[in-house]
Design an enzyme around this catalytic site. Structure first.
Site, PDB file in Angstrom:
ATOM      1  N   ASP A  59      21.226  65.676  72.482  1.00 22.11           N
ATOM      2  CA  ASP A  59      20.040  65.330  71.697  1.00 22.11           C
ATOM      3  C   ASP A  59      20.387  65.414  70.209  1.00 22.11           C
ATOM      4  O   ASP A  59      20.999  66.399  69.783  1.00 22.11           O
ATOM      5  CB  ASP A  59      18.930  66.336  72.062  1.00 22.11           C
ATOM      6  CG  ASP A  59      17.585  65.904  71.547  1.00 22.11           C
ATOM      7  OD1 ASP A  59      17.478  65.529  70.363  1.00 22.11           O
ATOM      8  OD2 ASP A  59      16.624  65.950  72.336  1.00 22.11           O
ATOM      9  N   THR A 125      13.187  50.257  60.287  1.00 27.29           N
ATOM     10  CA  THR A 125      12.413  49.112  60.770  1.00 27.29           C
ATOM     11  C   THR A 125      11.508  48.558  59.677  1.00 27.29           C
ATOM     12  O   THR A 125      11.068  49.300  58.781  1.00 27.29           O
ATOM     13  CB  THR A 125      11.546  49.562  61.972  1.00 27.29           C
ATOM     14  OG1 THR A 125      10.557  48.573  62.231  1.00 27.29           O
ATOM     15  CG2 THR A 125      10.819  50.874  61.696  1.00 27.29           C
ATOM     16  N   ASP A 126      11.191  47.276  59.798  1.00 27.89           N
ATOM     17  CA  ASP A 126      10.246  46.671  58.844  1.00 27.89           C
ATOM     18  C   ASP A 126       8.830  47.228  59.032  1.00 27.89           C
ATOM     19  O   ASP A 126       7.966  47.047  58.177  1.00 27.89           O
ATOM     20  CB  ASP A 126      10.240  45.141  58.972  1.00 27.89           C
ATOM     21  CG  ASP A 126       9.805  44.633  60.336  1.00 27.89           C
ATOM     22  OD1 ASP A 126       9.587  45.461  61.253  1.00 27.89           O
ATOM     23  OD2 ASP A 126       9.680  43.396  60.496  1.00 27.89           O
ATOM     24  N   GLU A 127       8.618  47.936  60.165  1.00 24.50           N
ATOM     25  CA  GLU A 127       7.265  48.452  60.424  1.00 24.50           C
ATOM     26  C   GLU A 127       6.855  49.526  59.412  1.00 24.50           C
ATOM     27  O   GLU A 127       5.672  49.848  59.302  1.00 24.50           O
ATOM     28  CB  GLU A 127       7.154  48.973  61.860  1.00 24.50           C
ATOM     29  CG  GLU A 127       7.450  47.862  62.857  1.00 24.50           C
ATOM     30  CD  GLU A 127       7.064  48.141  64.300  1.00 24.50           C
ATOM     31  OE1 GLU A 127       6.139  48.926  64.539  1.00 24.50           O
ATOM     32  OE2 GLU A 127       7.702  47.535  65.185  1.00 24.50           O
ATOM     33  N   TYR A 153       4.613  55.703  65.496  1.00 25.58           N
ATOM     34  CA  TYR A 153       6.025  55.285  65.477  1.00 25.58           C
ATOM     35  C   TYR A 153       6.459  54.939  64.057  1.00 25.58           C
ATOM     36  O   TYR A 153       7.440  55.489  63.534  1.00 25.58           O
ATOM     37  CB  TYR A 153       6.235  54.070  66.399  1.00 25.58           C
ATOM     38  CG  TYR A 153       7.544  53.334  66.144  1.00 25.58           C
ATOM     39  CD1 TYR A 153       8.770  53.925  66.412  1.00 25.58           C
ATOM     40  CD2 TYR A 153       7.548  52.040  65.597  1.00 25.58           C
ATOM     41  CE1 TYR A 153       9.969  53.269  66.153  1.00 25.58           C
ATOM     42  CE2 TYR A 153       8.740  51.369  65.348  1.00 25.58           C
ATOM     43  CZ  TYR A 153       9.949  51.990  65.615  1.00 25.58           C
ATOM     44  OH  TYR A 153      11.126  51.332  65.356  1.00 25.58           O
ATOM     45  N   LYS A 157       9.186  56.771  61.472  1.00 25.99           N
ATOM     46  CA  LYS A 157      10.366  56.089  60.916  1.00 25.99           C
ATOM     47  C   LYS A 157      10.322  56.143  59.379  1.00 25.99           C
ATOM     48  O   LYS A 157      11.342  56.311  58.718  1.00 25.99           O
ATOM     49  CB  LYS A 157      10.427  54.630  61.396  1.00 25.99           C
ATOM     50  CG  LYS A 157      10.690  54.461  62.877  1.00 25.99           C
ATOM     51  CD  LYS A 157      12.060  54.952  63.329  1.00 25.99           C
ATOM     52  CE  LYS A 157      13.197  54.093  62.848  1.00 25.99           C
ATOM     53  NZ  LYS A 157      14.500  54.554  63.413  1.00 25.99           N
TER      54      LYS A 157
END
Ligand code: NAD
Ligand code: TYD
Length: 341
Positions: A59, A125-127, A153, A157
């Site tokens: 992990d 991410t683009d999110e 999420y 990020k």
């Protein structure tokens, strides 16, 4: 050069492992992955016996395991793909997203500080930019677009990205970040839109489209993403963020209809279902910076990429059928029990 690739048993990470082993045969690739539901060791079977490849099940938020690996491998680069990645799951259960995506990133970077590193690259991410309105097709995400997240999420990020930049500023850790739009291609876990629709259409099951299906995603073929990350981690400037995308905007309904047409299945399979809470309307990347600085351009347009992807799912039914049946999760035990005999 030794490169630790975390999350290499997942969708993009496995494609990246293949990309690096193929294009840099002198580099050593060490995959660190805890094999959550999204990790599939069977995907890596073709490279398990490659002398330049090692798989380690651990992990990223396990400090002891991470430090042991750094001591053993003395990596030059760490590229972090490991994450909880599904928006719908983050809405159901945010806790694990915070632990893996934020605390896992911290643990990796602390090890990088302790043992020294040439580059820590964060796959983002683009999110993190939130979404754009449907009626402003002139707007795109640039690296200067403010962080403005919608889901647990994307918030996790974004938190990780801020931490990465803080480690650059505070400790001088040589970092880079790439923020990519939606990927598609081989080894995509069949809970995500494109593989889900392909597998369900092949079984003549209904295709659940959220809301009216008018949300827009900017699709990038996974190999193009791998090529971009490779450039950024080797040649990108320290402390910088690079957006990755290829101007392939499609509504969800367009994507689903394309899949149905290519598979010769009827549009009557489409079933509109309750919308995702907080559902982002449109993602669209401006990739000018990575193009100008590193010369990156995507090679695969959506029309070609979706054909290749459908073909791959047709030719690799066993891979995704084992995921749907759950059989893939016993692969790790089987693989190692056979080798340890
Ligand atoms: P994925 O869910 O397919 O794979 C994630 C991998 O990480 C799995 O192999 C899983 O076992 C591993 N993992 C999860 N938690 C871990 C932990 N605590 N320790 C070690 N390993 C762990 O994800 P993906 O779609 O390949 O995405 C990879 C990265 O790219 C993610 O960081 C994601 O945020 C980012 N990203 C994805 C997309 C996309 O369209 N899929 C777009 C832009 C950015
Ligand atoms: P997804 O593949 O989950 O990626 P992301 O949410 O990170 O963009 O979803 C892509 C788009 O497809 C998103 O607008 C949600 C939509 N969607 C559906 O309409 N039906 C589905 O069953 C899924 C999984 C997604």
């Amino acid at each position: 050069m030794t490169i630790i690739v975390t999350g290499g048993a997942g969708f993009i990470g496995s494609n990246f492992v293949f990309y690096e082993l193929k294009n840099y045969p002198d580099d050593r690739i060490v995959c660190l992955d805890s094999l959550t539901y999204a990790g599939n060791l069977e995907t890596l079977e073709p490279v398990m016996d490659n002398k330049n490849f090692r798989f380690v099940k651990a992990d990223i938020s396990d400090k002891e395991a991470v430090e042991k690996l750094f001591e053993e491998e003395k990596p030059d680069i760490v590229v972090n793909f490991a994450a909880e990645s599904h928006v719908d799951r983050s809405i159901e259960d945010p806790g694990i997203f915070l632990r893996t995506n934020i605390l896992g990133t911290q643990t990796l970077m602390d090890a990088c500080r302790k043992y020294g590193i040439k580059r820590y690259h964060q796959v983002s991410t683009d999110e993190v930019y939130g979404d754009l309105p449907l009626d402003r097709p002139d707007l795109f995400f640039t690296e200067e677009t403010p962080i403005h997240t919608s889901s647990p999420y994307s918030a996790s990020k974004a938190a990780a990205d801020l931490l990465v930049l803080a480690y650059y500023r505070t400790y001088g850790l040589p970092v880079s970040i790439s923020r990519c739009s939606n990927n598609y291609g081989p080894y995509h876990f069949p809970e995500k839109l494109i593989p889900l629709m392909i597998s369900r259409a092949l079984a003549d099951e209904n295709l659940p489209v959220y809301g009216k299906g008018e949300n827009v995603r900017d699709w990038l073929y996974v190999e193009d993403h791998c090529a971009a990350i490779n450039l950024v981690m080797r040649k990108g400037r320290e402390g910088e963020v690079y957006n990755i995308g290829g101007h392939n905007e499609k509504t969800n309904l367009e994507v689903v209809k394309t899949i149905l047409k290519k598979l010769g299945k009827p549009e009557s399979l489409i079933t509109f279902v309750t919308d995702r809470p907080g559902h982002d309307m449109r993602y669209a990347i401006d990739p000018t910076k990575i193009h100008n600085e590193l010369g990156w351009l995507p090679e695969t347009c959506f029309e070609e990429g979706i054909e290749k992807t459908i073909e791959w799912y047709l030719n690799n039914r066993a891979w995704w059928e084992k995921i749907i049946s759950g059989e893939y999760q016993s692969y790790f035990d089987k693989f190692y029990s056979e080798r340890l005999k």
